[in-house]
Design a protein around this motif. Structure first.
Motif, mmCIF file in Angstrom:
data_model
loop_
_atom_site.group_PDB
_atom_site.id
_atom_site.type_symbol
_atom_site.label_atom_id
_atom_site.label_comp_id
_atom_site.label_asym_id
_atom_site.label_seq_id
_atom_site.Cartn_x
_atom_site.Cartn_y
_atom_site.Cartn_z
ATOM 1 N N CYS A 160 0.836 -1.212 0.000
ATOM 2 C CA CYS A 160 0.000 0.000 0.000
ATOM 3 C C CYS A 160 0.866 1.255 0.000
ATOM 4 N N THR A 161 0.424 2.260 -0.732
ATOM 5 C CA THR A 161 1.083 3.570 -0.709
ATOM 6 C C THR A 161 -0.017 4.626 -0.526
ATOM 7 N N ASP A 162 0.396 5.886 -0.588
ATOM 8 C CA ASP A 162 -0.600 6.966 -0.475
ATOM 9 C C ASP A 162 -1.568 6.963 -1.643
ATOM 10 N N ARG A 163 -1.137 6.309 -2.754
ATOM 11 C CA ARG A 163 -2.007 6.312 -3.933
ATOM 12 C C ARG A 163 -2.947 5.101 -3.984
ATOM 13 N N THR A 164 -2.819 4.189 -3.024
ATOM 14 C CA THR A 164 -3.657 2.982 -3.076
ATOM 15 C C THR A 164 -5.117 3.359 -2.844
ATOM 16 N N ARG A 165 -5.928 2.954 -3.781
ATOM 17 C CA ARG A 165 -7.342 3.343 -3.696
ATOM 18 C C ARG A 165 -8.236 2.127 -3.465
ATOM 19 N N ALA A 166 -7.795 0.981 -3.987
ATOM 20 C CA ALA A 166 -8.663 -0.208 -3.897
ATOM 21 C C ALA A 166 -7.834 -1.476 -3.962
ATOM 22 N N ILE A 167 -8.436 -2.533 -3.452
ATOM 23 C CA ILE A 167 -7.858 -3.871 -3.627
ATOM 24 C C ILE A 167 -8.955 -4.774 -4.182
ATOM 25 N N ILE A 168 -8.560 -5.583 -5.146
ATOM 26 C CA ILE A 168 -9.544 -6.514 -5.720
ATOM 27 C C ILE A 168 -9.348 -7.879 -5.055
ATOM 28 N N LEU A 169 -10.395 -8.387 -4.473
ATOM 29 C CA LEU A 169 -10.345 -9.747 -3.947
ATOM 30 C C LEU A 169 -11.374 -10.576 -4.718
ATOM 31 N N ASN A 170 -10.982 -11.792 -5.060
ATOM 32 C CA ASN A 170 -11.842 -12.653 -5.870
ATOM 33 C C ASN A 170 -11.871 -14.041 -5.241
ATOM 34 N N SER A 171 -13.024 -14.385 -4.705
ATOM 35 C CA SER A 171 -13.166 -15.698 -4.069
ATOM 36 C C SER A 171 -14.571 -16.223 -4.321
ATOM 37 N N PRO A 172 -14.689 -17.466 -4.767
ATOM 38 C CA PRO A 172 -13.662 -18.362 -5.267
ATOM 39 C C PRO A 172 -12.928 -17.737 -6.463
ATOM 40 N N SER A 173 -11.664 -18.122 -6.572
ATOM 41 C CA SER A 173 -10.809 -17.458 -7.552
ATOM 42 C C SER A 173 -10.858 -18.118 -8.923
ATOM 43 N N ASN A 174 -10.904 -17.286 -9.904
ATOM 44 C CA ASN A 174 -10.580 -17.665 -11.275
ATOM 45 C C ASN A 174 -9.204 -17.048 -11.508
ATOM 46 N N PRO A 175 -8.136 -17.781 -11.681
ATOM 47 C CA PRO A 175 -8.054 -19.154 -12.153
ATOM 48 C C PRO A 175 -7.762 -20.235 -11.107
ATOM 49 N N THR A 176 -7.424 -19.910 -9.856
ATOM 50 C CA THR A 176 -6.855 -20.968 -8.991
ATOM 51 C C THR A 176 -7.915 -21.835 -8.317
ATOM 52 N N GLY A 177 -9.153 -21.324 -8.204
ATOM 53 C CA GLY A 177 -10.177 -22.051 -7.465
ATOM 54 C C GLY A 177 -10.038 -21.875 -5.959
ATOM 55 N N ALA A 178 -9.083 -21.042 -5.513
ATOM 56 C CA ALA A 178 -8.902 -20.843 -4.069
ATOM 57 C C ALA A 178 -10.109 -20.099 -3.489
ATOM 58 N N THR A 179 -10.471 -20.473 -2.261
ATOM 59 C CA THR A 179 -11.540 -19.755 -1.562
ATOM 60 C C THR A 179 -10.925 -19.105 -0.333
ATOM 61 N N MET A 180 -11.199 -17.834 -0.135
ATOM 62 C CA MET A 180 -10.560 -17.119 0.979
ATOM 63 C C MET A 180 -11.302 -17.405 2.286
ATOM 64 N N PRO A 181 -10.549 -17.733 3.354
ATOM 65 C CA PRO A 181 -11.196 -18.023 4.633
ATOM 66 C C PRO A 181 -11.809 -16.752 5.241
ATOM 67 N N GLN A 182 -12.830 -16.972 6.043
ATOM 68 C CA GLN A 182 -13.542 -15.848 6.662
ATOM 69 C C GLN A 182 -12.608 -14.934 7.464
ATOM 70 N N GLY A 183 -11.728 -15.546 8.253
ATOM 71 C CA GLY A 183 -10.846 -14.738 9.104
ATOM 72 C C GLY A 183 -9.965 -13.804 8.283
ATOM 73 N N VAL A 184 -9.447 -14.313 7.183
ATOM 74 C CA VAL A 184 -8.574 -13.499 6.319
ATOM 75 C C VAL A 184 -9.378 -12.355 5.698
ATOM 76 N N LEU A 185 -10.580 -12.677 5.250
ATOM 77 C CA LEU A 185 -11.416 -11.634 4.635
ATOM 78 C C LEU A 185 -11.788 -10.562 5.663
ATOM 79 N N GLU A 186 -12.041 -10.989 6.872
ATOM 80 C CA GLU A 186 -12.360 -10.002 7.925
ATOM 81 C C GLU A 186 -11.145 -9.114 8.206
ATOM 82 N N ASP A 187 -9.954 -9.739 8.174
ATOM 83 C CA ASP A 187 -8.730 -8.933 8.368
ATOM 84 C C ASP A 187 -8.559 -7.930 7.229
#
Ligand SMILES: Cc1ncc(COP(=O)(O)O)c(C=O)c1O
Length: 392
Positions: A160-187
């Motif tokens: 992150c820098t002063d210019r960071t405006r957004a983060i894209i999170l994608n779950s379940p993920s295309n292409p990996t199929g990974a699903t983000m755990p609740q705790g991580v998403l809450e963090d």
């Protein structure tokens, strides 16, 4: 005529390009197994089609309100209110022409030229180009296969820098199929609140999760996460409606209003017939979703097992979506230095279409869609096994 720099730096979607190659081969009479496309092989459920036909008969063939018909916006708002126990009003939703258009609308509303958007890699192909289209700057944070492809809030915070405006999170993920755990998403939600950045949460595959998991969201943190989270949903995968072009956003009113202003000049509205069909899909029987999930789950088992037995290949278990993302780095050589070269070899020699990891910002992998019948998948596995066997 001179084309803008903005568009000359945008490459055509690599997944669509793979499909194009498959089509050309098929036209020449070649028996191609196409594991490229990111769409369910099931038809749109009959009750949803019927709703579309009835919509035409009932005269739902004219402009609708720009952000969508009130009934559909209300259905989307209710879906998220029920899911997270956070009150969403229809005014906090926008109906878009698919998830792709929803995402582009969000970036248009939030990103000033030079603003940075954090994109975990491997990423879905369109994120970087969409960010660049609004003159934003993609900043990549690498996820590791050994971490189950899950990035940590710490890694993102370091980027992150002063210019960071957004983060894209994608779950379940295309292409990996990974699903983000609740705790991580809450963090992540906590990080976004602390740094005042937006989380663009792309959950187009939210209904396709395996092994009895519950799909998680940054909104699991509760109402504090609401002002920093914009959810992107889509009827495309859930109801096998890719061609109907229907998706939505759920997020803060100010962003929703800004996107609606944009689209009042761009699209006017999402297709009126598709809106009625999506309303029927969201509020109707969900049996078709369960049927697809069951079929994908069976195919997933077969594909993972077969891939893991192939020479030079390892494959982690996709926990959601309908893609396998096998590691083929051992098969790379002077003859085939990148996954792009290997994917081309597979098309040319085995007539199996896959998408190279390079399209998702990570060489050394291939993406295979298992939204294809068991027979065709088995055929593809046989051909790949043989082709890889000849390489080691
Ligand atoms: C991760 C992800 N997000 C968004 C989309 C957009 O889908 P659509 O525009 O059909 O809703 C896709 C389609 O492949 C996807 O894989």
């Amino acid at each position: 005529m001179e084309i803008t720099k903005r568009l000359t730096r945008v490459a055509p979607s690599a997944t669509l390009a793979a499909g194009e190659k498959a089509r050309r081969l098929r036209e020449q009479g070649v028996d191609v197994v196409d594991l490229g496309p990111g769409q369910p092989d099931f038809p749109t459920p009959p009750d949803v089609c019927r709703a579309g036909q009835e919509a035409i008969d009932a005269g739902h063939t004219r402009y609708t309100p720009g952000a969508g018909v009130p009934e559909l916006r209300a259905a989307v708002a209710k879906y998220y209110t029920d899911l997270y126990g956070i009150e969403y009003s229809p005014a906090e939703t926008m109906i878009a022409c698919g998830g792709k258009h929803a995402l582009y609308s969000i970036f248009s509303a939030l990103i000033e030229p030079g603003d940075e958007v954090i994109i975990p890699t491997p990423y879905w192909v369109s994120y970087p180009d969409q960010v660049r289209l609004v003159d934003g700057q993609p900043v990549y944070v690498d996820a590791a296969e050994e971490d189950g492809w899950i990035i940590t809030p710490e890694a993102v915070e370091a980027a992150c820098t002063d210019r960071t405006r957004a983060i894209i999170l994608n779950s379940p993920s295309n292409p990996t199929g990974a699903t983000m755990p609740q705790g991580v998403l809450e963090d992540f939600a906590r990080l976004a609140i602390e740094r005042d950045i937006a989380i663009v949460y792309d959950e187009c595959y939210d209904r396709f999760v395996y092994e009895g998991q519950r799909h998680a969201s940054p909104l699991d943190l509760g109402k504090d996460a609401k002002p920093v989270t914009i959810v992107v949903g889509s009827a495309s995968k859930t109801y096998s409606m890719t061609g109907w072009r229907l998706g939505w956003t759920v997020g803060p009113r100010a962003v929703t209003d800004a996107m609606s202003r944009l689209n009042s000049h761009l699209t006017s509205n999402a297709c009126s017939v598709s809106q009625q069909a999506a309303l029927a899909a969201l509020s109707g029987d969900q049996a078709s979703v369960a049927e697809m999930l069951e079929a994908f789950a069976e195919r997933r088992e077969m594909v993972i097992q077969r891939l893991s037995q192939m020479p030079g290949v390892t494959c982690s278990r996709p926990m959601g979506a309908f893609y396998a993302f096998p590691n083929i780095s051992e098969l790379l050589s002077d003859q085939f230095p990148t996954s792009g070269d290997l994917a081309t070899h597979l098309i040319d020699e085995a007539h199996v279409v896959t998408v190279p990891g390079t399209a998702f910002g990570r060489d050394g992998y291939l993406r295979l869609s298992f939204a294809t019948s068991m027979d065709r998948l088995a055929e593809a596995m046989d051909r790949m096994d043989k082709a890889f066997g000849e390489l080691v």
